[in-house]
Design a protein around this motif. Sequence first.
Motif, PDB file in Angstrom:
ATOM      1  N   TYR A  84       0.863  -1.184   0.000  1.00  0.00           N
ATOM      2  CA  TYR A  84       0.000   0.000   0.000  1.00  0.00           C
ATOM      3  C   TYR A  84       0.901   1.236   0.000  1.00  0.00           C
ATOM      4  CZ  TYR A  84      -4.075   2.882   0.675  1.00  0.00           C
ATOM      5  OH  TYR A  84      -5.067   3.818   0.480  1.00  0.00           O
ATOM      6  N   TYR A  90       3.217   3.599  -5.189  1.00  0.00           N
ATOM      7  CA  TYR A  90       3.858   4.537  -6.124  1.00  0.00           C
ATOM      8  C   TYR A  90       4.557   5.693  -5.399  1.00  0.00           C
ATOM      9  CZ  TYR A  90      -0.674   6.902  -5.558  1.00  0.00           C
ATOM     10  OH  TYR A  90      -1.787   7.489  -5.023  1.00  0.00           O
ATOM     11  N   GLY A  91       4.596   5.673  -4.077  1.00  0.00           N
ATOM     12  CA  GLY A  91       5.405   6.659  -3.341  1.00  0.00           C
ATOM     13  C   GLY A  91       6.890   6.353  -3.517  1.00  0.00           C
ATOM     14  N   HIS A  92       7.723   7.262  -3.062  1.00  0.00           N
ATOM     15  CA  HIS A  92       9.172   7.103  -3.227  1.00  0.00           C
ATOM     16  C   HIS A  92       9.657   5.803  -2.573  1.00  0.00           C
ATOM     17  CE1 HIS A  92      13.232   8.606  -3.890  1.00  0.00           C
ATOM     18  NE2 HIS A  92      13.522   8.304  -2.643  1.00  0.00           N
ATOM     19  N   THR A  93       9.236   5.572  -1.335  1.00  0.00           N
ATOM     20  CA  THR A  93       9.673   4.368  -0.618  1.00  0.00           C
ATOM     21  C   THR A  93       8.960   3.135  -1.161  1.00  0.00           C
ATOM     22  OG1 THR A  93      10.013   5.766   1.313  1.00  0.00           O
ATOM     23  CG2 THR A  93       9.959   3.383   1.686  1.00  0.00           C
ATOM     24  N   ARG A 144      -4.050   5.027  -3.496  1.00  0.00           N
ATOM     25  CA  ARG A 144      -5.377   5.627  -3.671  1.00  0.00           C
ATOM     26  C   ARG A 144      -5.611   6.233  -5.049  1.00  0.00           C
ATOM     27  NH1 ARG A 144      -5.052  10.741   0.489  1.00  0.00           N
ATOM     28  NH2 ARG A 144      -2.985  11.508  -0.101  1.00  0.00           N
ATOM     29  N   ARG A 179      -2.152   6.815 -11.288  1.00  0.00           N
ATOM     30  CA  ARG A 179      -0.716   6.769 -10.961  1.00  0.00           C
ATOM     31  C   ARG A 179      -0.255   5.328 -10.737  1.00  0.00           C
ATOM     32  NH1 ARG A 179       0.794  10.969  -6.423  1.00  0.00           N
ATOM     33  NH2 ARG A 179       2.891  10.251  -6.936  1.00  0.00           N
ATOM     34  N   ALA A 189       2.453   3.830   2.886  1.00  0.00           N
ATOM     35  CA  ALA A 189       1.697   5.065   2.634  1.00  0.00           C
ATOM     36  C   ALA A 189       1.607   5.889   3.914  1.00  0.00           C
ATOM     37  CB  ALA A 189       0.302   4.739   2.128  1.00  0.00           C
ATOM     38  N   GLY A 190       2.322   6.983   3.932  1.00  0.00           N
ATOM     39  CA  GLY A 190       2.289   7.839   5.122  1.00  0.00           C
ATOM     40  C   GLY A 190       1.979   9.261   4.757  1.00  0.00           C
ATOM     41  N   VAL A 203       6.280   0.947   7.497  1.00  0.00           N
ATOM     42  CA  VAL A 203       7.544   1.685   7.553  1.00  0.00           C
ATOM     43  C   VAL A 203       7.355   3.015   8.277  1.00  0.00           C
ATOM     44  CG1 VAL A 203       8.318   0.567   5.426  1.00  0.00           C
ATOM     45  CG2 VAL A 203       7.322   2.838   5.279  1.00  0.00           C
ATOM     46  N   ALA A 219      11.772  -0.269   9.239  1.00  0.00           N
ATOM     47  CA  ALA A 219      12.333   0.700   8.304  1.00  0.00           C
ATOM     48  C   ALA A 219      13.641   1.239   8.869  1.00  0.00           C
ATOM     49  CB  ALA A 219      11.332   1.831   8.110  1.00  0.00           C
ATOM     50  N   PHE A 220      14.194   2.228   8.151  1.00  0.00           N
ATOM     51  CA  PHE A 220      15.440   2.829   8.631  1.00  0.00           C
ATOM     52  C   PHE A 220      15.245   3.388  10.049  1.00  0.00           C
ATOM     53  CE2 PHE A 220      18.225   6.536   9.115  1.00  0.00           C
ATOM     54  CZ  PHE A 220      19.455   5.914   8.979  1.00  0.00           C
ATOM     55  N   PHE A 221      14.282   4.292  10.223  1.00  0.00           N
ATOM     56  CA  PHE A 221      14.006   4.808  11.570  1.00  0.00           C
ATOM     57  C   PHE A 221      13.067   3.845  12.279  1.00  0.00           C
ATOM     58  CE2 PHE A 221      14.871   8.936   9.342  1.00  0.00           C
ATOM     59  CZ  PHE A 221      16.016   9.260  10.042  1.00  0.00           C
ATOM     60  N   THR A 244      11.458  13.458   1.387  1.00  0.00           N
ATOM     61  CA  THR A 244      10.322  13.319   0.460  1.00  0.00           C
ATOM     62  C   THR A 244       9.147  14.121   1.004  1.00  0.00           C
ATOM     63  OG1 THR A 244       9.517  11.404   1.676  1.00  0.00           O
ATOM     64  CG2 THR A 244      11.020  10.976  -0.170  1.00  0.00           C
ATOM     65  N   GLY A 294       6.355  12.799   1.664  1.00  0.00           N
ATOM     66  CA  GLY A 294       5.801  11.945   2.724  1.00  0.00           C
ATOM     67  C   GLY A 294       6.475  12.187   4.068  1.00  0.00           C
ATOM     68  N   SER A 320       4.483  13.710   7.205  1.00  0.00           N
ATOM     69  CA  SER A 320       4.440  12.921   8.441  1.00  0.00           C
ATOM     70  C   SER A 320       4.975  13.735   9.609  1.00  0.00           C
ATOM     71  CB  SER A 320       5.232  11.630   8.272  1.00  0.00           C
ATOM     72  OG  SER A 320       4.621  10.834   7.280  1.00  0.00           O
TER      73      SER A 320
HETATM   74  N1  LIG Z   1      10.777   4.877   9.241  1.00  0.00           N
HETATM   75  C1  LIG Z   1      11.525   5.198   8.190  1.00  0.00           C
HETATM   76  O1  LIG Z   1      12.739   5.164   8.230  1.00  0.00           O
HETATM   77  C2  LIG Z   1      10.864   5.561   6.895  1.00  0.00           C
HETATM   78  C3  LIG Z   1      11.544   5.379   5.702  1.00  0.00           C
HETATM   79  C4  LIG Z   1      10.897   5.703   4.525  1.00  0.00           C
HETATM   80  C5  LIG Z   1       9.613   6.229   4.557  1.00  0.00           C
HETATM   81  N2  LIG Z   1       8.997   6.390   5.753  1.00  0.00           N
HETATM   82  C6  LIG Z   1       7.633   6.922   5.828  1.00  0.00           C
HETATM   83  O2  LIG Z   1       6.866   6.353   4.794  1.00  0.00           O
HETATM   84  C7  LIG Z   1       5.915   7.287   4.344  1.00  0.00           C
HETATM   85  C8  LIG Z   1       6.050   7.443   2.845  1.00  0.00           C
HETATM   86  O3  LIG Z   1       7.265   8.058   2.577  1.00  0.00           O
HETATM   87  P1  LIG Z   1       7.762   8.311   1.089  1.00  0.00           P
HETATM   88  O4  LIG Z   1       9.155   8.700   1.216  1.00  0.00           O
HETATM   89  O5  LIG Z   1       7.447   7.141   0.227  1.00  0.00           O
HETATM   90  O6  LIG Z   1       6.856   9.560   0.671  1.00  0.00           O
HETATM   91  P2  LIG Z   1       6.156   9.925  -0.713  1.00  0.00           P
HETATM   92  O7  LIG Z   1       7.054   9.648  -1.850  1.00  0.00           O
HETATM   93  O8  LIG Z   1       5.620  11.291  -0.541  1.00  0.00           O
HETATM   94  O9  LIG Z   1       4.950   8.878  -0.826  1.00  0.00           O
HETATM   95  C9  LIG Z   1       3.877   8.881   0.060  1.00  0.00           C
HETATM   96  C10 LIG Z   1       2.927   7.792  -0.366  1.00  0.00           C
HETATM   97  O10 LIG Z   1       1.889   7.679   0.623  1.00  0.00           O
HETATM   98  C11 LIG Z   1       0.625   7.817  -0.028  1.00  0.00           C
HETATM   99  N3  LIG Z   1      -0.339   8.411   0.886  1.00  0.00           N
HETATM  100  C12 LIG Z   1      -0.186   9.484   1.685  1.00  0.00           C
HETATM  101  N4  LIG Z   1      -1.316   9.714   2.389  1.00  0.00           N
HETATM  102  C13 LIG Z   1      -2.185   8.749   2.020  1.00  0.00           C
HETATM  103  C14 LIG Z   1      -3.525   8.446   2.385  1.00  0.00           C
HETATM  104  N5  LIG Z   1      -4.188   9.170   3.286  1.00  0.00           N
HETATM  105  N6  LIG Z   1      -4.114   7.384   1.818  1.00  0.00           N
HETATM  106  C15 LIG Z   1      -3.452   6.636   0.913  1.00  0.00           C
HETATM  107  N7  LIG Z   1      -2.210   6.874   0.510  1.00  0.00           N
HETATM  108  C16 LIG Z   1      -1.581   7.923   1.066  1.00  0.00           C
HETATM  109  C17 LIG Z   1       0.925   8.716  -1.203  1.00  0.00           C
HETATM  110  O11 LIG Z   1      -0.100   8.657  -2.164  1.00  0.00           O
HETATM  111  P3  LIG Z   1      -0.638  10.032  -2.845  1.00  0.00           P
HETATM  112  O12 LIG Z   1       0.503  10.553  -3.677  1.00  0.00           O
HETATM  113  O13 LIG Z   1      -1.814   9.598  -3.624  1.00  0.00           O
HETATM  114  O14 LIG Z   1      -0.939  10.974  -1.716  1.00  0.00           O
HETATM  115  C18 LIG Z   1       2.244   8.114  -1.694  1.00  0.00           C
HETATM  116  O15 LIG Z   1       2.030   6.913  -2.390  1.00  0.00           O
HETATM  117  C19 LIG Z   1       6.159   8.560   5.146  1.00  0.00           C
HETATM  118  O16 LIG Z   1       5.287   8.569   6.246  1.00  0.00           O
HETATM  119  C20 LIG Z   1       7.578   8.414   5.634  1.00  0.00           C
HETATM  120  O17 LIG Z   1       7.812   9.086   6.854  1.00  0.00           O
HETATM  121  C21 LIG Z   1       9.604   6.077   6.919  1.00  0.00           C
END
Ligand SMILES: NC(=O)c1ccc[n+]([C@@H]2O[C@H](COP(=O)([O-])OP(=O)(O)OC[C@H]3O[C@@H](n4cnc5c(N)ncnc54)[C@H](OP(=O)(O)O)[C@@H]3O)[C@@H](O)[C@H]2O)c1
Length: 337
Positions: A8, A11-14, A34, A38, A73-74, A97, A127-129, A162, A164, A168
């Motif tokens: 889920y 298509y986000g970066h992660t 969602r 995309r 998805a965050g 993650v 995940a990393f964090f 990113t 996301g 977050s």
């Molecule tokens: N713990 C860690 O080390 C770690 C590492 C990597 C990522 N993360 C977390 O992972 C999340 C994603 O990061 P990212 O780097 O991939 O960011 P990103 O490239 O901005 O991608 C975010 C993804 O989440 C989706 N999304 C956001 N809100 C949503 C919702 N309410 N319902 C459904 N989909 C939703 C987005 O879809 P839309 O474009 O349609 O909004 C997109 O696919 C963030 O919360 C980030 O903090 C954590």
Amino acid sequence: MGSTVAVYGAYGHTGRFVVAELRARGFTPLPSGRDAARLAAAFPGLDARPASADDPASLDRALAGADAVINAAGPFAATGAPVVEAALRAGIPYVDVAAEIEANADTFAHFADRARAAGAVVVPAMAFFGGLGDLLATTARGDWTSADEVHVAYALSTWHPTEGTRASGRVSTDRRAGRRVRFTGGALEYHDEPLSTLDWTFPEPTGTRRVLGRFSMADVVTIPSHLDVRDVHSYMTVEAVTDLSSPDTPAPAPADATGRSAQTFVVDVVVRSGTEERRATATGRDIYAVTAPLAVEAVDRILKGKTNTTGVASAGEIFDATDFLDALAPHVTVERH
Ligand SMILES: NC(=O)c1ccc[n+]([C@@H]2O[C@H](COP(=O)([O-])OP(=O)(O)OC[C@H]3O[C@@H](n4cnc5c(N)ncnc54)[C@H](OP(=O)(O)O)[C@@H]3O)[C@@H](O)[C@H]2O)c1
């Protein structure tokens, strides 16, 4: 054929790194998210399944036939609980993650009893964090059954966040009404004290770097969820915090054929008991990209039954931390001191 894993937020970066890692390891990914257009554009040839976090039936369709789900998805404040609920309905393991401290604490608080009763597996912050620091703390403490303090120090060469990550961070800040959070005296505590800077000496070649102290990351939830420890401190290099705080810092840019950026990381974990210290340090490249092998290795182990427990559990509790870290090579290099 390998197992089928729904992703889920695919298509986000992660999420894209996660889907690529699943394919590289012989799994069949079911990308979900969602935005149907995309999703279809990002993953031609895969069984892409549009789903909205506020539409349980769409999530059920997304998880149909999957052996596990990875939620990338965050902000997870919006997606965490609905996707855990869908995984529980489907009877499949859930891995996310999430870096948001509150979202991770909620996953433990809201689902621990139900997941344990169902014999289900829910692994937040894989995940990393949250995940890597927990694995390092767990391997470092060795045979100690308790410790006074765990220190997790991060040296990031840069931090190009990113959208996301930024979103977050905003959600977490709102949820704690602008206050700061730390784990001290055996509990999460909200406070208004300013962050202080100090020097942290990383193993060479990184050496001594200026860090922000008490820069709490998800490790303040994952580590004390299973280690008997009074205080968990995390630290972040000042340059990385400056990057993260600036609205002008660009998003991560690919610097190799796999899409990884040039960012490098060091995660230096010290576990202290009385006057004794034990330490484990991880190095690698790109905190977003490295999250994919962490999450996919977790799913692989869960599906093979290489787990220590059921219910909601962090990486360090559910997996053999030392073996898990060894399996992350060549993505992560670990040294124990
Ligand atoms: N713990 C860690 O080390 C770690 C590492 C990597 C990522 N993360 C977390 O992972 C999340 C994603 O990061 P990212 O780097 O991939 O960011 P990103 O490239 O901005 O991608 C975010 C993804 O989440 C989706 N999304 C956001 N809100 C949503 C919702 N309410 N319902 C459904 N989909 C939703 C987005 O879809 P839309 O474009 O349609 O909004 C997109 O696919 C963030 O919360 C980030 O903090 C954590």
